[in-house]
Design a protein around this motif. Sequence first.
Motif, PDB file in Angstrom:
ATOM      1  N   SER A  59      -1.239   4.152 -10.959  1.00  8.94           N
ATOM      2  CA  SER A  59      -2.272   4.513  -9.983  1.00  8.94           C
ATOM      3  C   SER A  59      -1.869   4.230  -8.538  1.00  8.94           C
ATOM      4  O   SER A  59      -2.636   4.506  -7.631  1.00  8.94           O
ATOM      5  N   ARG A  60      -0.669   3.692  -8.321  1.00 11.09           N
ATOM      6  CA  ARG A  60      -0.247   3.318  -6.970  1.00 11.09           C
ATOM      7  C   ARG A  60       1.211   3.686  -6.740  1.00 11.09           C
ATOM      8  O   ARG A  60       2.021   3.640  -7.655  1.00 11.09           O
ATOM      9  N   ALA A  61       1.520   3.995  -5.499  1.00 17.44           N
ATOM     10  CA  ALA A  61       2.896   4.181  -5.054  1.00 17.44           C
ATOM     11  C   ALA A  61       3.270   2.974  -4.210  1.00 17.44           C
ATOM     12  O   ALA A  61       2.397   2.348  -3.589  1.00 17.44           O
ATOM     13  N   TYR A  62       4.553   2.647  -4.187  1.00 18.80           N
ATOM     14  CA  TYR A  62       5.013   1.454  -3.488  1.00 18.80           C
ATOM     15  C   TYR A  62       6.205   1.771  -2.594  1.00 18.80           C
ATOM     16  O   TYR A  62       7.129   2.471  -2.999  1.00 18.80           O
ATOM     17  N   LEU A  63       6.185   1.200  -1.411  1.00 17.90           N
ATOM     18  CA  LEU A  63       7.303   1.238  -0.483  1.00 17.90           C
ATOM     19  C   LEU A  63       7.725  -0.207  -0.256  1.00 17.90           C
ATOM     20  O   LEU A  63       6.897  -1.040   0.138  1.00 17.90           O
TER      21      LEU A  63
END
Length: 174
Positions: A59-63
């Motif tokens: 449910s999330r994208a990460y940088l």
Amino acid sequence: MTAETHQNRSELAQNMDYLRQLSPFERTPFEIIRLYAYIARRIRFGQGDFIFRQNQQASRAYLILSGSVVLSVEKSGQTLPLQVLGPMGFFGYMSLLACYDWGLNAQATAATETLSLDRESFRKILIRFPDQCIEVVDSLVRLRMQRMHEHMETLIKNIKDPGGLAKLEGGINL
């Protein structure tokens, strides 16, 4: 202006700068990148902490802002490392577009700070500003296709047994 307001404003500006460095967001209009930067959350992980685990809902994208993350897959009781990402490594971004379960693990290999976007907030912006956001969606898909081709090339180069692919049960779901 209070110190807290200045700090928040500074973090918003930093978030905008980080997002602008990613190809999916580099040509996004100012007002839209500002919204993405506003909804982005900084999340810190200690060394060894799992960011997510295989088979959990994505449910999330990460940088990655600092630190490093290893992406790995568990198969037959073994953990197989696939890739190590450092600062500006961007992963999990397809979760912004679709609901699915992670096909891999992401684990911090050092103290790590990430900037994270969640699907629900991302979609709200997309629905509100479809014409301005469609290029971000196109770019995310192009980025995924590029990485898929890179992963395929890596697999092909590393296969010692030409029949080895037939032995993989269900393949590797990245």
